[in-house]
Design a protein around this motif. Sequence first.
Motif, PDB file in Angstrom:
ATOM      1  N   GLY B  95      32.861   6.281 -12.182  1.00  0.00           N
ATOM      2  CA  GLY B  95      33.824   7.537 -13.139  1.00  0.00           C
ATOM      3  C   GLY B  95      32.308   8.431 -13.501  1.00  0.00           C
ATOM      4  N   SER B  96      31.532   8.514 -13.848  1.00  0.00           N
ATOM      5  CA  SER B  96      30.463   9.042 -15.006  1.00  0.00           C
ATOM      6  C   SER B  96      29.014   9.214 -14.402  1.00  0.00           C
ATOM      7  CB  SER B  96      30.510   8.685 -16.510  1.00  0.00           C
ATOM      8  OG  SER B  96      29.739   7.693 -16.310  1.00  0.00           O
ATOM      9  N   VAL B  97      28.111   9.807 -14.088  1.00  0.00           N
ATOM     10  CA  VAL B  97      26.979  10.516 -14.203  1.00  0.00           C
ATOM     11  C   VAL B  97      26.791  10.370 -15.413  1.00  0.00           C
ATOM     12  CG1 VAL B  97      25.154  11.592 -12.428  1.00  0.00           C
ATOM     13  CG2 VAL B  97      27.693  11.029 -11.591  1.00  0.00           C
ATOM     14  N   ASP B  98      25.459  10.360 -15.484  1.00  0.00           N
ATOM     15  CA  ASP B  98      23.921  11.048 -16.883  1.00  0.00           C
ATOM     16  C   ASP B  98      23.077  11.818 -15.875  1.00  0.00           C
ATOM     17  OD1 ASP B  98      22.454  11.746 -18.724  1.00  0.00           O
ATOM     18  OD2 ASP B  98      22.168   9.647 -19.457  1.00  0.00           O
ATOM     19  N   LEU B  99      23.739  13.457 -16.062  1.00  0.00           N
ATOM     20  CA  LEU B  99      22.928  13.992 -15.573  1.00  0.00           C
ATOM     21  C   LEU B  99      21.804  14.776 -16.258  1.00  0.00           C
ATOM     22  CD1 LEU B  99      26.316  17.164 -15.172  1.00  0.00           C
ATOM     23  CD2 LEU B  99      24.882  15.819 -13.255  1.00  0.00           C
ATOM     24  N   GLU B 100      21.865  14.054 -17.313  1.00  0.00           N
ATOM     25  CA  GLU B 100      19.978  14.484 -17.965  1.00  0.00           C
ATOM     26  C   GLU B 100      19.037  14.018 -16.694  1.00  0.00           C
ATOM     27  OE1 GLU B 100      19.727  15.172 -22.156  1.00  0.00           O
ATOM     28  OE2 GLU B 100      21.069  16.392 -22.176  1.00  0.00           O
ATOM     29  N   LYS B 101      19.381  12.595 -16.513  1.00  0.00           N
ATOM     30  CA  LYS B 101      18.783  11.483 -16.613  1.00  0.00           C
ATOM     31  C   LYS B 101      18.342  12.114 -15.212  1.00  0.00           C
ATOM     32  CE  LYS B 101      18.619   7.209 -19.425  1.00  0.00           C
ATOM     33  NZ  LYS B 101      20.501   7.489 -19.724  1.00  0.00           N
ATOM     34  N   VAL B 102      19.032  11.834 -13.976  1.00  0.00           N
ATOM     35  CA  VAL B 102      18.900  12.175 -12.790  1.00  0.00           C
ATOM     36  C   VAL B 102      17.978  13.942 -12.460  1.00  0.00           C
ATOM     37  CG1 VAL B 102      19.879  13.017 -11.075  1.00  0.00           C
ATOM     38  CG2 VAL B 102      21.618  11.943 -12.055  1.00  0.00           C
ATOM     39  N   VAL B 103      18.145  14.434 -13.085  1.00  0.00           N
ATOM     40  CA  VAL B 103      17.343  15.706 -13.181  1.00  0.00           C
ATOM     41  C   VAL B 103      16.360  15.637 -14.159  1.00  0.00           C
ATOM     42  CG1 VAL B 103      17.351  18.020 -14.098  1.00  0.00           C
ATOM     43  CG2 VAL B 103      19.195  17.589 -13.696  1.00  0.00           C
ATOM     44  N   ALA B 104      16.257  14.677 -14.698  1.00  0.00           N
ATOM     45  CA  ALA B 104      14.389  14.474 -15.215  1.00  0.00           C
ATOM     46  C   ALA B 104      14.308  14.287 -14.633  1.00  0.00           C
ATOM     47  CB  ALA B 104      14.940  13.760 -16.508  1.00  0.00           C
ATOM     48  N   LEU B 105      14.770  12.955 -12.950  1.00  0.00           N
ATOM     49  CA  LEU B 105      13.471  11.605 -12.442  1.00  0.00           C
ATOM     50  C   LEU B 105      13.430  13.541 -11.448  1.00  0.00           C
ATOM     51  CD1 LEU B 105      16.540   9.359 -12.334  1.00  0.00           C
ATOM     52  CD2 LEU B 105      13.029   8.911 -12.719  1.00  0.00           C
ATOM     53  N   GLU B 106      13.830  14.802 -10.965  1.00  0.00           N
ATOM     54  CA  GLU B 106      13.567  15.178 -10.152  1.00  0.00           C
ATOM     55  C   GLU B 106      13.167  15.025  -8.497  1.00  0.00           C
ATOM     56  OE1 GLU B 106       9.021  16.653 -11.440  1.00  0.00           O
ATOM     57  OE2 GLU B 106      10.222  18.106 -13.240  1.00  0.00           O
ATOM     58  N   PRO B 107      14.805  14.190  -8.534  1.00  0.00           N
ATOM     59  CA  PRO B 107      15.266  13.939  -7.075  1.00  0.00           C
ATOM     60  C   PRO B 107      15.164  14.836  -5.827  1.00  0.00           C
ATOM     61  CG  PRO B 107      17.270  13.946  -8.088  1.00  0.00           C
ATOM     62  CD  PRO B 107      16.065  14.629  -9.127  1.00  0.00           C
ATOM     63  N   ILE B 110      20.225  13.610  -3.291  1.00  0.00           N
ATOM     64  CA  ILE B 110      21.230  13.072  -4.272  1.00  0.00           C
ATOM     65  C   ILE B 110      22.168  12.155  -3.153  1.00  0.00           C
ATOM     66  CG2 ILE B 110      22.859  12.880  -6.362  1.00  0.00           C
ATOM     67  CD1 ILE B 110      20.889  15.073  -7.655  1.00  0.00           C
ATOM     68  N   ILE B 111      22.681  11.112  -2.706  1.00  0.00           N
ATOM     69  CA  ILE B 111      23.834  10.572  -2.323  1.00  0.00           C
ATOM     70  C   ILE B 111      24.690  10.170  -3.462  1.00  0.00           C
ATOM     71  CG2 ILE B 111      24.344   9.206  -0.057  1.00  0.00           C
ATOM     72  CD1 ILE B 111      21.917   9.499   0.564  1.00  0.00           C
ATOM     73  N   ALA B 122      30.246  16.569 -11.397  1.00  0.00           N
ATOM     74  CA  ALA B 122      29.363  15.947 -11.247  1.00  0.00           C
ATOM     75  C   ALA B 122      28.524  17.102 -10.176  1.00  0.00           C
ATOM     76  CB  ALA B 122      28.769  14.570 -11.703  1.00  0.00           C
ATOM     77  N   ILE B 123      28.744  16.180  -8.361  1.00  0.00           N
ATOM     78  CA  ILE B 123      28.303  17.211  -7.075  1.00  0.00           C
ATOM     79  C   ILE B 123      28.337  18.446  -7.896  1.00  0.00           C
ATOM     80  CG2 ILE B 123      28.821  16.941  -5.215  1.00  0.00           C
ATOM     81  CD1 ILE B 123      30.813  14.223  -5.277  1.00  0.00           C
ATOM     82  N   GLU B 124      29.135  19.076  -8.377  1.00  0.00           N
ATOM     83  CA  GLU B 124      29.242  19.952  -8.199  1.00  0.00           C
ATOM     84  C   GLU B 124      27.752  20.706  -9.246  1.00  0.00           C
ATOM     85  OE1 GLU B 124      32.327  22.313 -10.507  1.00  0.00           O
ATOM     86  OE2 GLU B 124      31.860  24.018 -10.749  1.00  0.00           O
ATOM     87  N   THR B 133      22.999  17.445  -2.151  1.00  0.00           N
ATOM     88  CA  THR B 133      23.631  16.070  -2.823  1.00  0.00           C
ATOM     89  C   THR B 133      24.730  16.007  -1.268  1.00  0.00           C
ATOM     90  OG1 THR B 133      23.890  16.979  -4.719  1.00  0.00           O
ATOM     91  CG2 THR B 133      25.059  15.681  -4.795  1.00  0.00           C
ATOM     92  N   LEU B 134      24.452  14.863  -1.011  1.00  0.00           N
ATOM     93  CA  LEU B 134      25.425  14.484   0.024  1.00  0.00           C
ATOM     94  C   LEU B 134      25.686  13.389  -0.040  1.00  0.00           C
ATOM     95  CD1 LEU B 134      24.317  15.582   3.255  1.00  0.00           C
ATOM     96  CD2 LEU B 134      23.312  12.494   3.583  1.00  0.00           C
TER      97      LEU B 134
END
Lengths: 363, 309, 265
Positions: B95-107, B110-111, B122-124, B133-134
């Motif tokens: 139900g929740s994604v920490d977008l900042e952490k995801v972006v900071a990891l420079e992936p 994303i699945i 979050a997907i959007e 993002t798949l």
Amino acid sequence: MTSVPADVALRMEPGRRERVRELVRRHPRAVFGTAVAAVIAVSIVAVGLGSVGIAPGETIGIVVRRLVGLDLGVTWTPATEAIVWELRLPRVLTAATVGAGLAVAGATFQGLLRNPLADPYVLGTASGAGLGAAIALVLPIRIVFIEFGLVHAFAFVGALASVTVVYRLSRLSPWSGMTNIVLTGYAVGALLAAGLSMAMYLSGSSLRQIFAFILGGFEAASWNRLALAVPLVALGSLAILFRARALNGLLLGEEAAGHLGINVPRERALLLALGSLVTAAAVAVSGLIGFVGLVVPHVVRLTVGPNARAVVPLSAAVGAALLIAADLGARLLGDIPVGVVTALFGAPFFLLLLRRAQSGYEL
Amino acid sequence: MTLTVVLALAACTAAAPPSPSPSPGSAAPFPLTLTDDEGTQVTIPTEPRRIVSLTPATTEILFKLGVGERIVAKVEDLALYPPEAGSIPDVAKFGSVDLEKVVALEPDLIIAGGNSFTPPEAIEKLRSLGLPTLVVYAPTVVKVFSDIELTGRAVGREQAAADLAAAMRAEFDQVAAATGSVDRPRVFYEIDATGAIWGPADESFLAEMISLAGGDPITTGSPDKFDIPLERLIQADPEVILLGDAAYGVTAEQVAARPGWNVMTAVKTGAIRPIDDIVVTRPGPRLTEGLRALLGALHPQLVPVPAAP
Amino acid sequence: MSPVPAIEIRSATIGYGGRPIVLAADLVVAEGERIAIVGPNGAGKSTLLRGIAGIAAPLQGEIRISGMAVRDLSREAIARRLAVVPQLATLPFSARVEEVVALGRLAHEDPLRGPGPADRAAVAAAMDRVGLGRLMGRDARELSLGERQLVLVAVAIAQASPIIILDEPTVHLDIRHQVEVMDLLVDLNVRDGTTVLAVLHDLNLAVRYFPRIVLVAGGRIHADGIPAEVLSASRIQEVFGVDPAILPMGPWSVARPAPAERARA
């Protein structure tokens, strides 16, 4: 009702607190300036903090470069820039916009309905928006809806539709009070809430999303949504400010306002429409955040008095600062819903204010 | 510098003798455009080396395909598998994604989970930031296999994924053959019964798994309803009760003691069996384990010699 | 005498939702007059006031203020000619006395910028006139009923309109405040030439302070003229249903200070 005898009143020396209070009351413009400065300060802090630590120098560098094209000689990674510019800044600006809008709408409805307990959702806007969003999320093509932000559009339409229904149903007579509309708003709101419950029951997997919308939050903040919300809230609030005279006139009642020179039926319709528009825009963007619209105008009135020319702009500033701070708090506390933060911190604060206000501030 | 190393390696492998893998199109050329389970076209520019896995099943699939060390962040998994995944930082929960952490990891990939498992906002947002993002979503067993293949193509392990999916299909077919002519007991799979009784909805994944394992699943009566009234359950009279909530401490004795439940055949004959809910429902590589567990609970005589992993 | 009457009502039928309350009323009020409107409860006095103020449009007939038909005037235009003092008003939020009095300037102040120096001066002057200087800065909701009524009168004075209409201003007041309000009305009328129209329930006050009385009963103007004629014993009995004792009124026997002494800044 106890009132201080005249001779005693004259003999009481104004203490420090009273003098500050007087100063504040007499200079609403200075207070407004301070509030705006507070908004800017809180925004800076809020953009600088988040779940990923970013050096303040980098944050400032990014914002300055994006806004005015100046290079401050600091370097940062593209990811950092994305976090600051695409994630945090839109979120903070959205919180400011929604906070300002809800506070202004709350002040408007309180003045219009002459009811200190009115808030932006008093005419069924909350349930209408919730139901609109729920319908968008329950329909089978909801994936498309979500991608194109149609959930927000449905919420907006739902909010406005419910106010329109309430207005039409309540059959207001031109010069009498608006108790009628408050009661109709309550009834219509209850009906829509039932519809919302039904939608939630049928929603299956979208339940969590509907719930997230109802609790309110700024996760979906983006520059695109800001581009829609800011003009609506800003222009709506400005238009309300231009009608401050009517709001002031209503202080003594509808008929009295008429005698004082206000075209009450027309002003009522205008203020109702503008207040609802601003509320709908705020709710469409960020769901149902409570408490801001109810409490901020009261706090503002306690400082600068009931003059709408001061209350409207100051409510906007205080509402913006409050919601930015609340969102920051919500983020740092582990991403809890922002409405929980506003209630948790705001309600006790308001109670404290009530108790301490001299001569017991009667709502 | 990483790029130089990669190019050097690529040059080396190009000069090496052809790999012994049989199927011709095994090298997945990047950039690659895939259609995810929501119908969105997702373009993956290079073979992903920094993957964020936002569903527990995806984490398992990636490890099984041998690219587990490329996962830079994952969704919190309370039933963590495999254990090596424990060292990967969590950036999301249900139900929740920490977008900042995801972006900071420079992936670079994303699945995410469909059907709102990962919040659509979050997907959007991730897509608007240019991150491939798949979205995967497997409401049926067949979709699990195709998700494994999709994931494999996305990470440049098309062949390994195809092999894995084929092996899983084979085992499912084997079980289907074995249970073809067997008596199908009425099975109630209990997801939870602390408040209302939660069981498989009509046409749900669980119902399908139970059928494939040779059972006749008792369902809630509607694809959108997930709770079943006790009267309906009593009337359906399960012959076997599977405790998907066994991990939460629910025992057969507790079930037998519930008021009104003692009229059920399953309770009378003591056919109340605990089962590992995770392997039965997780749309990942251990689904065959789940199938075998179900089979063992329903038709123990049919359980084959443990298949080679 | 100005040729254009301050208020002119010609054969006006006034009511609500099509239901008439006041029937075929005729009334001409010249500028500078001081008139009391009396009558039993439900006679239509308040409706008459509302008609004059433009709140209730006449179903038939004409109502004019300073020669212009009320229905043709904007609320602002009406407000500049006519101020209405209601019986009581409730405030939903606390406000200071001077902030309430400032509401009288709504028709005059700049709609966008708000009150200017002229408006502030008018407010101060109005508060002085009414003797409310000592209440400056106080919360209007904490005042006694008498003080609150005076504040409402101050609002009307701040409005600086040539006509002031009061709707039963003395209902909740003790005798001291009744006298204060009445003296104030006389002062406004005599010194400033303000046309004063007051609906009163107290016949004694009407007779004592107003040279002309209009008696309204059953929706009609029963009588209009000097107190001795309008409120004769037979008339009172006929309209009010009581048998009055009419006492000849000499000079006041209760000592009270002159109006000038009571003004405290």
